[in-house]
Motif scaffolding. Structure first.
Motif, PDB file in Angstrom:
ATOM      1  N   PHE A  63       0.881  -1.079  -0.023  1.00  0.00           N
ATOM      2  CA  PHE A  63      -0.107  -0.003  -0.152  1.00  0.00           C
ATOM      3  C   PHE A  63       0.755   1.260   0.106  1.00  0.00           C
ATOM      4  CE2 PHE A  63       1.040  -0.304   4.493  1.00  0.00           C
ATOM      5  CZ  PHE A  63       1.113   0.921   4.775  1.00  0.00           C
ATOM      6  N   MET A  64       0.270   2.355  -0.458  1.00  0.00           N
ATOM      7  CA  MET A  64       0.955   3.679  -0.659  1.00  0.00           C
ATOM      8  C   MET A  64      -0.035   4.842  -0.135  1.00  0.00           C
ATOM      9  SD  MET A  64       3.308   5.441  -3.116  1.00  0.00           S
ATOM     10  CE  MET A  64       1.893   6.158  -4.324  1.00  0.00           C
ATOM     11  N   PHE A  65       0.140   5.741   0.427  1.00  0.00           N
ATOM     12  CA  PHE A  65      -0.774   6.738   0.349  1.00  0.00           C
ATOM     13  C   PHE A  65      -0.021   8.137   0.474  1.00  0.00           C
ATOM     14  CE2 PHE A  65       0.395   5.940   4.876  1.00  0.00           C
ATOM     15  CZ  PHE A  65       0.369   7.007   5.411  1.00  0.00           C
ATOM     16  N   GLY A  80       3.081   7.642   3.243  1.00  0.00           N
ATOM     17  CA  GLY A  80       3.721   6.400   3.771  1.00  0.00           C
ATOM     18  C   GLY A  80       3.461   5.519   2.821  1.00  0.00           C
ATOM     19  N   PHE A  81       4.170   4.219   2.966  1.00  0.00           N
ATOM     20  CA  PHE A  81       3.899   2.923   2.354  1.00  0.00           C
ATOM     21  C   PHE A  81       4.364   1.974   3.120  1.00  0.00           C
ATOM     22  CE2 PHE A  81       8.317   4.013   1.229  1.00  0.00           C
ATOM     23  CZ  PHE A  81       8.861   2.759   1.084  1.00  0.00           C
ATOM     24  N   GLY A  82       4.114   0.715   2.732  1.00  0.00           N
ATOM     25  CA  GLY A  82       4.432  -0.418   3.337  1.00  0.00           C
ATOM     26  C   GLY A  82       3.871  -1.752   2.806  1.00  0.00           C
ATOM     27  N   ALA A  83       3.577  -2.953   3.422  1.00  0.00           N
ATOM     28  CA  ALA A  83       3.079  -4.300   2.935  1.00  0.00           C
ATOM     29  C   ALA A  83       1.874  -4.158   3.757  1.00  0.00           C
ATOM     30  CB  ALA A  83       3.979  -5.453   3.083  1.00  0.00           C
ATOM     31  N   TYR A  84       0.926  -5.093   3.329  1.00  0.00           N
ATOM     32  CA  TYR A  84      -0.475  -5.470   4.227  1.00  0.00           C
ATOM     33  C   TYR A  84      -0.884  -6.933   3.899  1.00  0.00           C
ATOM     34  CZ  TYR A  84      -3.204  -5.417  -0.159  1.00  0.00           C
ATOM     35  OH  TYR A  84      -4.025  -5.609  -1.353  1.00  0.00           O
ATOM     36  N   THR A  85      -1.688  -7.149   4.741  1.00  0.00           N
ATOM     37  CA  THR A  85      -2.324  -8.591   4.489  1.00  0.00           C
ATOM     38  C   THR A  85      -3.994  -8.412   4.841  1.00  0.00           C
ATOM     39  OG1 THR A  85      -2.006  -9.141   7.023  1.00  0.00           O
ATOM     40  CG2 THR A  85      -0.531  -9.865   5.314  1.00  0.00           C
ATOM     41  N   LEU A  86      -4.631  -9.069   4.360  1.00  0.00           N
ATOM     42  CA  LEU A  86      -6.227  -9.071   4.225  1.00  0.00           C
ATOM     43  C   LEU A  86      -6.604 -10.353   4.385  1.00  0.00           C
ATOM     44  CD1 LEU A  86      -8.712  -7.100   4.380  1.00  0.00           C
ATOM     45  CD2 LEU A  86      -8.388  -7.259   1.908  1.00  0.00           C
ATOM     46  N   ASN A  87      -7.282 -10.472   5.527  1.00  0.00           N
ATOM     47  CA  ASN A  87      -7.754 -11.850   5.874  1.00  0.00           C
ATOM     48  C   ASN A  87      -9.311 -11.581   6.132  1.00  0.00           C
ATOM     49  OD1 ASN A  87      -8.533 -14.480   6.130  1.00  0.00           O
ATOM     50  ND2 ASN A  87      -7.156 -14.679   8.004  1.00  0.00           N
ATOM     51  N   GLY A  88     -10.292 -11.784   5.207  1.00  0.00           N
ATOM     52  CA  GLY A  88     -11.544 -11.201   5.453  1.00  0.00           C
ATOM     53  C   GLY A  88     -11.764  -9.855   5.621  1.00  0.00           C
ATOM     54  N   ALA A  90     -10.152  -8.517   8.276  1.00  0.00           N
ATOM     55  CA  ALA A  90      -9.039  -8.170   9.231  1.00  0.00           C
ATOM     56  C   ALA A  90      -7.984  -7.928   8.122  1.00  0.00           C
ATOM     57  CB  ALA A  90      -8.476  -9.618  10.103  1.00  0.00           C
ATOM     58  N   TYR A  91      -7.601  -6.517   8.622  1.00  0.00           N
ATOM     59  CA  TYR A  91      -6.385  -5.738   7.557  1.00  0.00           C
ATOM     60  C   TYR A  91      -5.486  -5.422   8.355  1.00  0.00           C
ATOM     61  CZ  TYR A  91      -4.674  -2.279   4.673  1.00  0.00           C
ATOM     62  OH  TYR A  91      -3.557  -1.431   3.950  1.00  0.00           O
ATOM     63  N   GLU A  92      -4.073  -5.595   8.049  1.00  0.00           N
ATOM     64  CA  GLU A  92      -2.971  -5.296   8.864  1.00  0.00           C
ATOM     65  C   GLU A  92      -1.789  -4.722   7.895  1.00  0.00           C
ATOM     66  OE1 GLU A  92      -1.040  -7.850  12.116  1.00  0.00           O
ATOM     67  OE2 GLU A  92       0.362  -8.182  10.523  1.00  0.00           O
ATOM     68  N   GLU A  93      -1.454  -3.307   8.393  1.00  0.00           N
ATOM     69  CA  GLU A  93      -0.499  -2.615   7.478  1.00  0.00           C
ATOM     70  C   GLU A  93       1.062  -3.024   8.332  1.00  0.00           C
ATOM     71  OE1 GLU A  93      -2.859   0.700   5.395  1.00  0.00           O
ATOM     72  OE2 GLU A  93      -1.794   1.206   7.014  1.00  0.00           O
ATOM     73  N   THR A  94       2.060  -3.256   7.589  1.00  0.00           N
ATOM     74  CA  THR A  94       3.435  -3.187   8.308  1.00  0.00           C
ATOM     75  C   THR A  94       3.905  -1.932   7.629  1.00  0.00           C
ATOM     76  OG1 THR A  94       3.502  -5.552   8.265  1.00  0.00           O
ATOM     77  CG2 THR A  94       5.596  -4.167   8.481  1.00  0.00           C
ATOM     78  N   VAL A  95       4.320  -0.890   8.529  1.00  0.00           N
ATOM     79  CA  VAL A  95       4.663   0.430   7.854  1.00  0.00           C
ATOM     80  C   VAL A  95       6.017   0.242   7.669  1.00  0.00           C
ATOM     81  CG1 VAL A  95       4.503   2.842   8.231  1.00  0.00           C
ATOM     82  CG2 VAL A  95       2.699   1.458   9.112  1.00  0.00           C
ATOM     83  N   ILE A  96       6.516   0.727   6.079  1.00  0.00           N
ATOM     84  CA  ILE A  96       8.132   0.579   6.063  1.00  0.00           C
ATOM     85  C   ILE A  96       8.627   2.197   6.195  1.00  0.00           C
ATOM     86  CG2 ILE A  96       9.739   0.420   4.357  1.00  0.00           C
ATOM     87  CD1 ILE A  96       7.825  -1.905   3.454  1.00  0.00           C
ATOM     88  N   GLN A  97       7.725   3.222   5.665  1.00  0.00           N
ATOM     89  CA  GLN A  97       8.013   4.608   5.582  1.00  0.00           C
ATOM     90  C   GLN A  97       6.635   5.421   5.998  1.00  0.00           C
ATOM     91  OE1 GLN A  97      11.177   5.916   5.091  1.00  0.00           O
ATOM     92  NE2 GLN A  97      10.399   7.932   5.216  1.00  0.00           N
ATOM     93  N   HIS A  98       6.920   6.492   6.660  1.00  0.00           N
ATOM     94  CA  HIS A  98       5.802   7.271   7.267  1.00  0.00           C
ATOM     95  C   HIS A  98       6.396   8.442   7.361  1.00  0.00           C
ATOM     96  CE1 HIS A  98       2.243   8.417   9.289  1.00  0.00           C
ATOM     97  NE2 HIS A  98       1.833   7.163   8.790  1.00  0.00           N
ATOM     98  N   PHE A  99       5.607   9.683   7.226  1.00  0.00           N
ATOM     99  CA  PHE A  99       5.972  11.123   7.378  1.00  0.00           C
ATOM    100  C   PHE A  99       5.914  11.222   9.117  1.00  0.00           C
ATOM    101  CE2 PHE A  99       1.451  11.360   8.097  1.00  0.00           C
ATOM    102  CZ  PHE A  99       1.327  12.597   8.975  1.00  0.00           C
ATOM    103  N   ARG A 100       5.489  10.258   9.759  1.00  0.00           N
ATOM    104  CA  ARG A 100       5.557  10.310  11.479  1.00  0.00           C
ATOM    105  C   ARG A 100       6.576   8.992  11.396  1.00  0.00           C
ATOM    106  NH1 ARG A 100       0.310  11.149  14.076  1.00  0.00           N
ATOM    107  NH2 ARG A 100       1.528  10.913  15.827  1.00  0.00           N
TER     108      ARG A 100
END
Length: 146
Positions: A63-65, A80-88, A90-100
């Motif tokens: 993902f990226m925003f 920011g951007f990173g990887a994500y998983t979606l199971n039904g 249930a959504y989880e983002e693993t943040v790699i880069q973020h302005f904060r």
């Protein structure tokens, strides 16, 4: 006749709701509403307190925003951007880069509901035991960019 209408209604409900879960939100999406909920009180932050725009992009695994917000004459670049998983839902983002910087390396758990061309993403922070703090949440609604 009632049984037939009930049967058709059940089939239509399955097609509308059953097919919307588990799909990945690939593509480009524009934020159309953001709200925060604190102790049962909802505050609409966009459109409302903040002016600007934000876009979120999903590929199969990432993902990226990016956006720019203006609130009380203060401009903030949001990205920011990173990887994500979606199971039904249930959504989880693993943040790699973020302005904060404090978000970098964090796993952020949310629910994500994809219905047709609309995504509703709900975030509840967790306490130290990993239980959702339901008195606090934020809700973002996105529409697919055509």
């Amino acid at each position: 006749m009632r049984k037939f209408i009930l049967f058709i209604s059940l089939i239509a409900s399955f097609l509308v709701f059953g097919c919307s879960y588990g799909r990945h939100p690939q593509g480009a999406w524009q934020l159309i509403r953001s709200e925060s909920i604190r102790d049962g009180k909802t505050t609409i932050t966009f459109p409302g307190k903040m002016k600007g725009s934000e876009f979120k992009f999903w590929s199969e695994k990432n993902f990226m925003f990016v956006g720019r917000w203006v609130q009380d004459s203060v401009t903030t670049d949001n990205y920011g951007f990173g990887a994500y998983t979606l199971n039904g839902k249930a959504y989880e983002e693993t943040v790699i880069q973020h302005f904060r910087k404090e978000y970098q390396g964090q796993k952020i758990r949310m629910t994500l509901e994809l219905v047709n061309d609309t995504i509703i993403q709900v975030y509840h922070p967790c306490d130290s035991a990993g239980r959702p703090v339901t008195e606090i949440s934020s809700v973002e609604k996105y529409v697919r960019i055509r």
